[in-house]
Design a protein around this motif. Structure first.
Motif, PDB file in Angstrom:
ATOM      1  N   GLU A 138       0.673  -1.219   0.297  1.00  0.00           N
ATOM      2  CA  GLU A 138      -0.199  -0.320  -0.426  1.00  0.00           C
ATOM      3  C   GLU A 138       1.131   1.127  -0.310  1.00  0.00           C
ATOM      4  OE1 GLU A 138      -2.592  -0.254   3.243  1.00  0.00           O
ATOM      5  OE2 GLU A 138      -3.953  -1.999   1.781  1.00  0.00           O
ATOM      6  N   ALA A 139       1.966   1.235   1.151  1.00  0.00           N
ATOM      7  CA  ALA A 139       2.893   2.709   0.002  1.00  0.00           C
ATOM      8  C   ALA A 139       2.877   2.760  -0.920  1.00  0.00           C
ATOM      9  CB  ALA A 139       4.363   2.670   1.176  1.00  0.00           C
ATOM     10  N   GLN A 140       3.464   1.339  -1.425  1.00  0.00           N
ATOM     11  CA  GLN A 140       3.497   1.817  -3.105  1.00  0.00           C
ATOM     12  C   GLN A 140       2.036   1.874  -3.849  1.00  0.00           C
ATOM     13  OE1 GLN A 140       6.755   1.705  -4.212  1.00  0.00           O
ATOM     14  NE2 GLN A 140       7.038   1.831  -1.916  1.00  0.00           N
ATOM     15  N   ASP A 141       1.059   2.090  -3.858  1.00  0.00           N
ATOM     16  CA  ASP A 141      -0.242   1.886  -4.090  1.00  0.00           C
ATOM     17  C   ASP A 141       0.005   0.997  -5.299  1.00  0.00           C
ATOM     18  OD1 ASP A 141      -0.849   5.168  -2.530  1.00  0.00           O
ATOM     19  OD2 ASP A 141       0.368   5.773  -4.766  1.00  0.00           O
ATOM     20  N   LYS A 142       0.042  -0.158  -4.140  1.00  0.00           N
ATOM     21  CA  LYS A 142      -0.130  -1.600  -5.015  1.00  0.00           C
ATOM     22  C   LYS A 142      -0.708  -2.761  -4.277  1.00  0.00           C
ATOM     23  CE  LYS A 142       4.194  -1.139  -7.211  1.00  0.00           C
ATOM     24  NZ  LYS A 142       5.749  -1.910  -7.462  1.00  0.00           N
ATOM     25  N   ASP A 143      -1.523  -3.203  -5.013  1.00  0.00           N
ATOM     26  CA  ASP A 143      -2.209  -4.312  -4.389  1.00  0.00           C
ATOM     27  C   ASP A 143      -2.108  -5.855  -4.046  1.00  0.00           C
ATOM     28  OD1 ASP A 143      -4.602  -5.672  -3.734  1.00  0.00           O
ATOM     29  OD2 ASP A 143      -5.592  -6.479  -5.633  1.00  0.00           O
ATOM     30  N   VAL A 144      -2.038  -6.185  -2.814  1.00  0.00           N
ATOM     31  CA  VAL A 144      -1.396  -6.467  -1.971  1.00  0.00           C
ATOM     32  C   VAL A 144      -1.559  -8.340  -2.797  1.00  0.00           C
ATOM     33  CG1 VAL A 144      -2.174  -7.590   0.047  1.00  0.00           C
ATOM     34  CG2 VAL A 144       0.050  -8.077  -0.033  1.00  0.00           C
ATOM     35  N   ILE A 145      -2.722  -8.365  -2.820  1.00  0.00           N
ATOM     36  CA  ILE A 145      -3.212 -10.354  -3.666  1.00  0.00           C
ATOM     37  C   ILE A 145      -2.849  -9.596  -5.254  1.00  0.00           C
ATOM     38  CG2 ILE A 145      -5.142 -10.645  -4.186  1.00  0.00           C
ATOM     39  CD1 ILE A 145      -5.248 -10.721  -1.027  1.00  0.00           C
ATOM     40  N   GLU A 146      -2.939  -8.416  -5.305  1.00  0.00           N
ATOM     41  CA  GLU A 146      -2.425  -8.169  -7.121  1.00  0.00           C
ATOM     42  C   GLU A 146      -1.039  -9.030  -7.701  1.00  0.00           C
ATOM     43  OE1 GLU A 146      -1.774  -5.445 -11.083  1.00  0.00           O
ATOM     44  OE2 GLU A 146      -2.659  -4.825  -8.903  1.00  0.00           O
ATOM     45  N   TYR A 147       0.025  -8.719  -6.549  1.00  0.00           N
ATOM     46  CA  TYR A 147       1.624  -8.722  -6.117  1.00  0.00           C
ATOM     47  C   TYR A 147       1.698 -10.312  -5.811  1.00  0.00           C
ATOM     48  CZ  TYR A 147       1.669  -4.253  -8.761  1.00  0.00           C
ATOM     49  OH  TYR A 147       1.674  -3.755  -9.636  1.00  0.00           O
ATOM     50  N   VAL A 148       1.271 -10.614  -4.503  1.00  0.00           N
ATOM     51  CA  VAL A 148       1.409 -11.803  -4.392  1.00  0.00           C
ATOM     52  C   VAL A 148       1.261 -13.231  -4.294  1.00  0.00           C
ATOM     53  CG1 VAL A 148       1.857 -12.480  -1.369  1.00  0.00           C
ATOM     54  CG2 VAL A 148       2.348 -10.244  -2.092  1.00  0.00           C
ATOM     55  N   VAL A 149      -0.638 -13.098  -4.368  1.00  0.00           N
ATOM     56  CA  VAL A 149      -0.476 -14.391  -4.589  1.00  0.00           C
ATOM     57  C   VAL A 149      -0.136 -15.112  -6.235  1.00  0.00           C
ATOM     58  CG1 VAL A 149      -3.051 -15.668  -4.975  1.00  0.00           C
ATOM     59  CG2 VAL A 149      -3.152 -13.886  -3.052  1.00  0.00           C
ATOM     60  N   PRO A 150      -0.553 -14.391  -6.836  1.00  0.00           N
ATOM     61  CA  PRO A 150       0.128 -15.082  -8.582  1.00  0.00           C
ATOM     62  C   PRO A 150       2.055 -15.823  -8.089  1.00  0.00           C
ATOM     63  CG  PRO A 150      -0.979 -12.922  -9.063  1.00  0.00           C
ATOM     64  CD  PRO A 150      -0.975 -12.702  -7.357  1.00  0.00           C
TER      65      PRO A 150
END
Length: 178
Positions: free
Chosen positions: A79-91
């Protein structure tokens, strides 16, 4: 309205024992070993062998608490990078698990991904999983692998092989002081 899967309703389990298992796996991988040190494996086997059903449940809950804590940290970092954790971690997690067919049955991957997603949106992974019944033997390795892969991911993005372990150890020591 609160969810029955809110972390406040969850048992933290034996986070220390779960962390010991994950840390020993991390050290083995970082040392280039494909197997855990025989002495370390004997300690883990002794711990597991000394547990009754409640102890095993506590260890499983502890692994789920690790997953929750790792995903909470990852969510904050993303979130500090304006990113979605689900989008970046789960795949990334799913791809890693699919690359481990000898250790992880493909049918367990959706459950592990669901637990990570639950943790990523602030729900307790152990309460989320519990609503589908008892743990199966086939889910034991994938559960450990999920916690391991999240810890390794944190260590990789921080550039510090011990960051994930220290993160949890610090949280445990702070909780014990309170």
């Amino acid at each position: 309205m609160t969810s029955p899967c809110d972390p406040e309703h969850a048992s933290p389990g034996d986070v220390g024992a779960a962390l010991m298992m994950i840390d020993s796996r991390l050290k083995a991988v970082y040392d280039g070993r494909t197997e855990t040190d025989p002495e370390q494996r004997a300690l883990i086997d002794q711990l597991a062998g000394s547990m009754d059903a409640d102890g095993v449940r506590d260890l499983l809950d502890g692994a789920c608490t690790l997953i929750y804590m790792f995903m909470t940290w990852l969510r904050t970092a993303h979130e500090a990078q304006d990113k979605d954790v689900i989008e970046y971690v789960v795949p990334n997690l799913v791809a890693s698990m699919r690359a481990m067919p000898r250790s992880i049955d493909p049918e367990t991957i959706p459950t592990m991904a669901g637990m990570v997603i639950a943790a990523g949106i602030g729900l307790s992974p152990n309460l989320w999983r519990r609503q589908y019944g008892d743990w199966t033997r086939a889910e034991m390795n994938p559960l450990e692998a999920t916690a391991f892969l999240l810890a390794e991911h944190i260590n990789r993005i921080t550039g510090d092989r011990d960051f994930a372990t220290r993160l949890i150890a610090k949280a445990l020591s702070t909780a014990n002081q309170d």
